[in-house]
Scaffold this motif. Sequence first.
Motif, PDB file in Angstrom:
ATOM      1  N   ARG A  25       0.892  -1.159   0.124  1.00  0.00           N
ATOM      2  CA  ARG A  25      -0.079   0.376   0.260  1.00  0.00           C
ATOM      3  C   ARG A  25       0.869   1.352  -0.254  1.00  0.00           C
ATOM      4  N   ASP A  26       1.573   0.948   0.582  1.00  0.00           N
ATOM      5  CA  ASP A  26       2.858   2.259   1.113  1.00  0.00           C
ATOM      6  C   ASP A  26       4.070   2.453   0.463  1.00  0.00           C
ATOM      7  N   ALA A  27       4.922   2.092  -0.681  1.00  0.00           N
ATOM      8  CA  ALA A  27       6.377   1.735  -0.627  1.00  0.00           C
ATOM      9  C   ALA A  27       6.667   2.202  -0.238  1.00  0.00           C
ATOM     10  N   GLU A  28       7.119   3.534   0.171  1.00  0.00           N
ATOM     11  CA  GLU A  28       8.138   4.368   0.719  1.00  0.00           C
ATOM     12  C   GLU A  28       7.773   4.274   2.082  1.00  0.00           C
ATOM     13  N   VAL A  31      10.389   1.499   8.180  1.00  0.00           N
ATOM     14  CA  VAL A  31      10.012   0.756   8.948  1.00  0.00           C
ATOM     15  C   VAL A  31       9.698   0.800  10.300  1.00  0.00           C
ATOM     16  N   THR A  32       9.630   1.818  10.757  1.00  0.00           N
ATOM     17  CA  THR A  32       9.076   2.173  12.400  1.00  0.00           C
ATOM     18  C   THR A  32       7.537   2.666  11.318  1.00  0.00           C
ATOM     19  N   GLU A  33       7.290   3.085  10.695  1.00  0.00           N
ATOM     20  CA  GLU A  33       5.829   3.336  10.194  1.00  0.00           C
ATOM     21  C   GLU A  33       5.021   2.148  10.023  1.00  0.00           C
ATOM     22  N   LEU A  34       5.969   0.755   9.554  1.00  0.00           N
ATOM     23  CA  LEU A  34       5.135  -0.197   9.257  1.00  0.00           C
ATOM     24  C   LEU A  34       4.685  -1.313  10.598  1.00  0.00           C
ATOM     25  N   PHE A  35       5.134  -0.825  11.157  1.00  0.00           N
ATOM     26  CA  PHE A  35       5.081  -1.642  12.355  1.00  0.00           C
ATOM     27  C   PHE A  35       4.106  -1.040  13.159  1.00  0.00           C
TER      28      PHE A  35
END
Length: 65
Positions: A25-28, A31-35
């Motif tokens: 959904r958001d390739a950019e 890692v912190t935003e992903l978690f």
Amino acid sequence: MIFSTAFFLLCAAGLILASWRIRLRDAEATVTELFDRLLEDRSVRIAVIVVWWWLGWHFLAGETL
């Protein structure tokens, strides 16, 4: 024994698939935003706790006997 190992491997695979779906959904995303996005879902938080508990119980806890 095999059932519990398979169950926790399934939980780990679910976490990997969830992170992959968010990454699509958001390739950019960092890692912190992903978690942060991953842990918004309660079922993912429970799966993370269960996987860490299982790893700690089977590999990190010392023998008591």
